[in-house]
Design an enzyme around this catalytic site. Sequence first.
Site, PDB file in Angstrom:
ATOM      1  N   CYS A 262       1.203  -1.369   0.023  1.00  0.00           N
ATOM      2  CA  CYS A 262       0.023  -0.136   0.126  1.00  0.00           C
ATOM      3  C   CYS A 262       0.816   1.051   0.156  1.00  0.00           C
ATOM      4  O   CYS A 262       0.133   1.945  -1.003  1.00  0.00           O
ATOM      5  CB  CYS A 262      -0.622   0.252   1.013  1.00  0.00           C
ATOM      6  SG  CYS A 262      -1.991  -1.413   1.020  1.00  0.00           S
TER       7      CYS A 262
HETATM    8  N1  LIG Z   1      -2.716  -5.926   1.555  1.00  0.00           N
HETATM    9  C1  LIG Z   1      -2.942  -5.013   2.773  1.00  0.00           C
HETATM   10  O1  LIG Z   1      -3.341  -4.395   3.609  1.00  0.00           O
HETATM   11  C2  LIG Z   1      -3.689  -3.859   2.018  1.00  0.00           C
HETATM   12  C3  LIG Z   1      -5.538  -3.224   2.587  1.00  0.00           C
HETATM   13  C4  LIG Z   1      -6.108  -2.572   0.951  1.00  0.00           C
HETATM   14  C5  LIG Z   1      -5.850  -2.405  -0.026  1.00  0.00           C
HETATM   15  N2  LIG Z   1      -4.718  -3.255  -0.019  1.00  0.00           N
HETATM   16  C6  LIG Z   1      -5.544  -3.581  -1.809  1.00  0.00           C
HETATM   17  O2  LIG Z   1      -5.883  -4.771  -2.188  1.00  0.00           O
HETATM   18  C7  LIG Z   1      -5.370  -5.378  -3.396  1.00  0.00           C
HETATM   19  C8  LIG Z   1      -5.695  -6.987  -3.219  1.00  0.00           C
HETATM   20  O3  LIG Z   1      -4.389  -6.953  -2.230  1.00  0.00           O
HETATM   21  P1  LIG Z   1      -3.362  -7.955  -1.700  1.00  0.00           P
HETATM   22  O4  LIG Z   1      -3.177  -7.708  -0.712  1.00  0.00           O
HETATM   23  O5  LIG Z   1      -4.841  -8.950  -0.880  1.00  0.00           O
HETATM   24  O6  LIG Z   1      -3.022  -8.991  -2.852  1.00  0.00           O
HETATM   25  P2  LIG Z   1      -2.502  -9.765  -2.421  1.00  0.00           P
HETATM   26  O7  LIG Z   1      -1.321  -9.885  -3.661  1.00  0.00           O
HETATM   27  O8  LIG Z   1      -2.252 -10.181  -1.286  1.00  0.00           O
HETATM   28  O9  LIG Z   1      -3.646 -11.224  -3.267  1.00  0.00           O
HETATM   29  C9  LIG Z   1      -3.979 -10.956  -4.566  1.00  0.00           C
HETATM   30  C10 LIG Z   1      -4.579 -12.481  -5.107  1.00  0.00           C
HETATM   31  O10 LIG Z   1      -4.906 -12.718  -6.670  1.00  0.00           O
HETATM   32  C11 LIG Z   1      -4.524 -13.161  -6.987  1.00  0.00           C
HETATM   33  N3  LIG Z   1      -5.127 -13.000  -8.169  1.00  0.00           N
HETATM   34  C12 LIG Z   1      -4.145 -12.280  -9.266  1.00  0.00           C
HETATM   35  N4  LIG Z   1      -4.983 -11.849 -10.233  1.00  0.00           N
HETATM   36  C13 LIG Z   1      -6.212 -13.279 -10.033  1.00  0.00           C
HETATM   37  C14 LIG Z   1      -7.220 -12.941 -11.397  1.00  0.00           C
HETATM   38  N5  LIG Z   1      -6.738 -12.506 -12.234  1.00  0.00           N
HETATM   39  N6  LIG Z   1      -8.296 -14.360 -10.820  1.00  0.00           N
HETATM   40  C15 LIG Z   1      -8.201 -14.313  -9.190  1.00  0.00           C
HETATM   41  N7  LIG Z   1      -7.084 -14.069  -9.013  1.00  0.00           N
HETATM   42  C16 LIG Z   1      -5.922 -13.745  -9.118  1.00  0.00           C
HETATM   43  C17 LIG Z   1      -3.749 -12.829  -6.792  1.00  0.00           C
HETATM   44  O11 LIG Z   1      -3.256 -14.992  -6.972  1.00  0.00           O
HETATM   45  C18 LIG Z   1      -3.247 -12.438  -5.301  1.00  0.00           C
HETATM   46  O12 LIG Z   1      -3.588 -14.470  -4.528  1.00  0.00           O
HETATM   47  C19 LIG Z   1      -4.638  -4.246  -3.716  1.00  0.00           C
HETATM   48  O13 LIG Z   1      -5.316  -3.377  -5.148  1.00  0.00           O
HETATM   49  C20 LIG Z   1      -4.156  -3.611  -2.780  1.00  0.00           C
HETATM   50  O14 LIG Z   1      -3.129  -2.561  -2.758  1.00  0.00           O
HETATM   51  C21 LIG Z   1      -4.215  -4.075   0.182  1.00  0.00           C
END
Ligand SMILES: NC(=O)c1ccc[n+]([C@@H]2O[C@H](COP(=O)([O-])OP(=O)(O)OC[C@H]3O[C@@H](n4cnc5c(N)ncnc54)[C@H](O)[C@@H]3O)[C@@H](O)[C@H]2O)c1
Length: 420
Positions: A262
């Site tokens: 983030c």
């Molecule tokens: N981690 C945090 O603390 C946090 C907090 C707020 C917002 N976010 C936002 O949320 C979003 C996701 O972040 P995250 O931390 O969960 O990421 P992550 O990498 O932990 O998880 C994302 C998952 O999506 C899967 N993926 C990718 N493309 C795909 C597709 N086409 N179909 C199905 N699955 C798919 C990946 O394999 C992965 O397991 C990002 O935009 C991030 O900026 C994250």
Amino acid sequence: MRADKVVVIGQGYVGLPLAIRAVEAGMTVVGIDLDPVRVKRLSVGDSYVEDIAAERLGRALGTRRFQPSTDYADAAGFDVCVISVPTPLRDGTPDLSYVQRAGEAIAPLIRPGCTVILESTTYPGTTEELLRPLLEAGSGLQTPGDFHLGYSPERIDPGNSTWRLENTPKVVAGTDADALANVQRFYDRIVETTVPVGSTRVAELTKLLENTFRQVNIALINEMALFAHGLGVDVWEAIDAAATKPFGYLPFRPGPGVGGHCLPIDPCYLSWQVKRTLGRQFRFVDLASDINHAMPEHVVQRLVLGLNHRGRSIRGSRLIQVGLAYKKNTGDLRDSPAVEVAQRLCRLGAQVRVVEPYADAQHIPAGVSLVDLTEPEVRAADGVLVVTDHDELDYHLIERASTYVFDTRRRCTGDNVELL
Ligand SMILES: NC(=O)c1ccc[n+]([C@@H]2O[C@H](COP(=O)([O-])OP(=O)(O)OC[C@H]3O[C@@H](n4cnc5c(N)ncnc54)[C@H](O)[C@@H]3O)[C@@H](O)[C@H]2O)c1
């Protein structure tokens, strides 16, 4: 409409907690992820997200209403679809290819009356300008009209047991009033408080505002710490004193830099859009990124000087580094400044032994070894560097057994301890 079948695309830090919470709220949930290893682990109750304990995952699976899957066909007949896939930067440019691919895959399964919600962090306009046309093209349906489209930013704070998904207010938005009503109805079953806003663009900007605010304030206090050290003033005591002001001040604390998915990335989405659309430089964001990115190098320099002061050279020193994750109580190494610190120390010829109770051994960077925090380990080291202050570690042991501690988080006290 009651959201009885929910699809959550992306089963990571954001998607998995949401999926589990929806199961707990009585919904039937398909958790889609393209990573077969992750899906396999989920299917056997093996959680890789710290905030979701294996027992909780096991209970969700036990209801038979949670189905992890790699196959989009399992999403057929959904009422609500939430997209929570990565939104990284590639050479300073937003990479929305994951959102695009997820949208293209789910579009043929959209039926009249269903709702699609984007949760991935992104710049204002993504939901309306990027996601909407590809959902319409792939489904042959229109929104507003046939189906509903919305945006709701995630505020998940990994490792925070006080503010969890369910008790953190959630901002919700739709592309029209009907869409907003549907999005809000869904999240009202998931979280205690929803906060409706007037457009998806406002909701998208809200998330970037929150993270830019943190990034800028962390940079301010990091630069303050650098100068306070140079001036021989204890910045930590000044922060505590300033925090007694009951209005107009919020305490931020210095550290080794920012990491994760983030803070280092989201503000750059905004500055990229400002540059592209307005031709202007978002100076606060650029300055904050510069300062925070320079912190790992600064930490290493301070450690080098600290060792030098004690008659030791960094080359050949045996060091214990506490923490590799970007934040405490998680094993998330993505863009972690602690990893950069360890790599810099290795390049300078130090023997780096890392205490990291959360990270998978396979993700530990080359050149460092994982050790347990024991008294003999600490006694045998030339110095201990506290980078990520996981709560479960015994800091008294470090204070007691180490001759020199450089602490970037103020977890240790004593004559042998030097603070950032
Ligand atoms: N981690 C945090 O603390 C946090 C907090 C707020 C917002 N976010 C936002 O949320 C979003 C996701 O972040 P995250 O931390 O969960 O990421 P992550 O990498 O932990 O998880 C994302 C998952 O999506 C899967 N993926 C990718 N493309 C795909 C597709 N086409 N179909 C199905 N699955 C798919 C990946 O394999 C992965 O397991 C990002 O935009 C991030 O900026 C994250």
